[in-house]
Write a protein that holds these residues in place. Sequence first.
Motif, short mmCIF file in Angstrom:
data_model
loop_
_atom_site.label_atom_id
_atom_site.label_comp_id
_atom_site.label_asym_id
_atom_site.label_seq_id
_atom_site.Cartn_x
_atom_site.Cartn_y
_atom_site.Cartn_z
N ILE A 425 25.68 33.70 6.86
CA ILE A 425 24.05 33.28 5.89
C ILE A 425 25.94 33.36 5.03
O ILE A 425 26.74 34.46 4.41
CB ILE A 425 22.89 34.02 6.54
N ASP A 426 25.65 33.27 3.66
CA ASP A 426 26.01 32.58 2.46
C ASP A 426 25.75 34.22 2.15
O ASP A 426 24.73 35.43 2.55
CB ASP A 426 25.75 31.70 2.07
N ALA A 427 26.75 34.38 0.96
CA ALA A 427 26.71 36.37 0.27
C ALA A 427 25.35 36.37 -0.04
O ALA A 427 25.24 37.61 0.48
CB ALA A 427 27.88 36.01 -0.51
N ASN A 428 25.00 35.17 -0.75
CA ASN A 428 23.84 35.88 -1.37
C ASN A 428 22.84 36.72 -0.85
O ASN A 428 21.84 37.34 -0.97
CB ASN A 428 22.87 34.80 -2.13
N GLU A 429 22.48 35.67 0.74
CA GLU A 429 21.50 36.66 2.23
C GLU A 429 21.51 37.71 2.38
O GLU A 429 21.25 38.17 2.86
CB GLU A 429 21.67 35.01 3.06
N ILE A 430 23.12 37.88 2.53
CA ILE A 430 23.32 38.89 2.53
C ILE A 430 22.42 40.01 2.06
O ILE A 430 22.25 40.53 2.48
CB ILE A 430 24.77 39.55 2.89
N TYR A 431 22.90 40.51 1.23
CA TYR A 431 22.37 41.19 -0.61
C TYR A 431 21.25 41.41 -0.32
O TYR A 431 20.81 42.24 -0.64
CB TYR A 431 23.51 40.77 -2.26
N LYS A 468 19.90 38.18 13.00
CA LYS A 468 20.35 37.77 14.16
C LYS A 468 21.86 37.56 14.71
O LYS A 468 22.00 36.56 15.37
CB LYS A 468 19.73 36.02 14.55
N GLY A 469 22.66 38.34 14.36
CA GLY A 469 24.13 38.80 14.70
C GLY A 469 24.95 37.62 13.64
O GLY A 469 26.10 37.80 14.11
N ARG A 470 24.20 36.92 12.13
CA ARG A 470 24.73 35.84 11.76
C ARG A 470 26.27 36.24 10.58
O ARG A 470 26.47 35.99 10.34
CB ARG A 470 24.23 34.97 11.23
N ALA A 471 25.80 38.00 9.66
CA ALA A 471 26.29 38.46 9.83
C ALA A 471 27.45 38.97 10.09
O ALA A 471 27.58 39.13 10.94
CB ALA A 471 25.60 40.15 9.12
N VAL A 476 29.28 43.58 5.74
CA VAL A 476 28.32 44.04 5.35
C VAL A 476 28.46 46.16 4.84
O VAL A 476 28.33 46.75 4.02
CB VAL A 476 27.37 44.14 6.95
N MET A 477 29.70 46.68 6.02
CA MET A 477 29.93 47.84 5.95
C MET A 477 30.95 48.02 4.75
O MET A 477 30.71 48.81 3.75
CB MET A 477 30.87 48.72 6.81
N GLN A 478 31.49 47.03 4.38
CA GLN A 478 32.17 46.96 3.02
C GLN A 478 31.02 47.27 2.19
O GLN A 478 31.64 47.36 0.62
CB GLN A 478 32.91 45.84 2.53
N ILE A 479 30.24 46.68 1.89
CA ILE A 479 29.02 45.93 0.63
C ILE A 479 28.22 47.89 0.93
O ILE A 479 28.07 48.20 -0.32
CB ILE A 479 27.81 45.29 1.67
#
Length: 487
Positions: A425-431, A468-471, A476-479
Amino acid sequence: MSQEISEVNKTDVLEGFEIIIGLEVHCELLTKTKLFCACKNQFGDEPNTNICPVCLGLPGSLPVINKRAVELAMRIGKALNCEVLPSTFHRKNYFYPDMPKDFQISQYDMPINANGYLELPDRSRVGITRAHIEEDTGKSMHLGGSGRIAEASNSLVDYNRAGVPLVEIVSEPEIYSSQQAKDYVQELRQILVAIGASDGRMEEGSLRVDANVSIKPKGSEVFGTRCEIKNLNSLRSLGLAIEYEARRQAELIKEGKSVSQETRHFDENSGRTSSMRSKEEANDYRYFPEPDLVPLDPDTAWIEASTADVVALLPITKRKNLEALLGEEYSSQAALLVGIGLDEFAYKSIEAGADSRLVVNRVINELARDIEQAKQISIEGFVELISLEATNKLSATQSKAVLQEMLSSGGKPVEIAKRLGYEQIDANEIYKVIDEVIANNPAEWERYLAGDDKVVQFLLGQVMRSTKGRANGKEVMQIFAGKQLSN
Ligand code: ADP
Ligand code: MG
Ligand code: ZN
């Protein structure tokens, strides 16, 4: 493991002694035909089908030397840093049912190769005294009892092997442990296979090892009396035979007895060596020059043409090339890669720009499981996969799963990743997802901000669940860490 333990337990009797080992390795050459006739050189055929008057030694037959056998012998000489010399043939006379001529044609005082050395992966060098050409004998089989002639009810003989070309490689007594002896044979085997001289199949008798073993008090200049253990046909037997024999000799000396020079047999079942013949009953071979063969005196052009590619094929060359690319700290991985034959694959992948640490890791831990299958995948695809992982587009776990898929059903890494739902998934979605997770789990988030690092696994798990495991876990840990720091 159990072997290591038993070696530790038994060291006492050898304490204060050094082991000295010299090895004689017989290598059957990978020629189409035999050394002095046109019969097929083929293991496993119906007994006594590849025979003719020459290899049966019938009266009036004449030997004609096999050119390819001479070339392979010169290749072995080159690989072992020997001088290739003018050489002659002798008859070594003895009577035995598997020697139909009652003599074996061998090289005696003028071998084709002499004065070389073999360098082991640990950089130790073992001198090579000589590597000469000779013919193999036939094979007898003793039926009934243990397989040895003494207890047999019948004996059979197969002459298919009589006259098969051999090179006997004799080392200097410069090997100092059973492990070094095994390393020597393993390296030699790799060399012989790499240069096309042998198929290296010890279990089929293509390589047979005789081990000369003696012991001497530590620091002493004088060698002890040696025993020669015949026909060891696996690395395991070689190691066990040397260990047993050195301890047997040490026990004799500790009891005030002396070691007598003899030829011994290693019994695989009992793990012991036993006497075959003593020096007093040793054969007198009555060597004399073979009248039916002219001396061999290969000219420089022939030597060069037959050996020009040898150095590039050697495992030591390949290890050094890979080490030059990876750095010296990777020397054991480089040796492993050369040993399993995936060094070129790794080399080319790194050369094509793939991250070297990841390449070495994935080749050794994933591809090495099935080397033949590994050779089917394209370097291009592998490089692409490694770069997806190196740029965090795939996690380590995902990358391994894609690799397995590439191995089992082929295909391009990007497509496989898509099919497996690994599209990131792209960065925006992760945030966005992270913010949601924080909003839904305020207590856990507070604990994390207060410095409780254990709770982070829970938070990460929540992000993984929502995506669903896509990150990418690392990302994520860095964020998370960034938020904790700036808090
Ligand atoms: P032979 O002609 O009886 O086979 P060689 O002198 O050619 O005897 O030696 C055969 C092998 O024995 C060589 O590999 C050599 O390194 C080894 N050797 C010689 N002396 C010793 C010793 N004292 N201990 C161990 N190995 C030895
Ligand atoms: Mg010998
Ligand atoms: Zn023949």
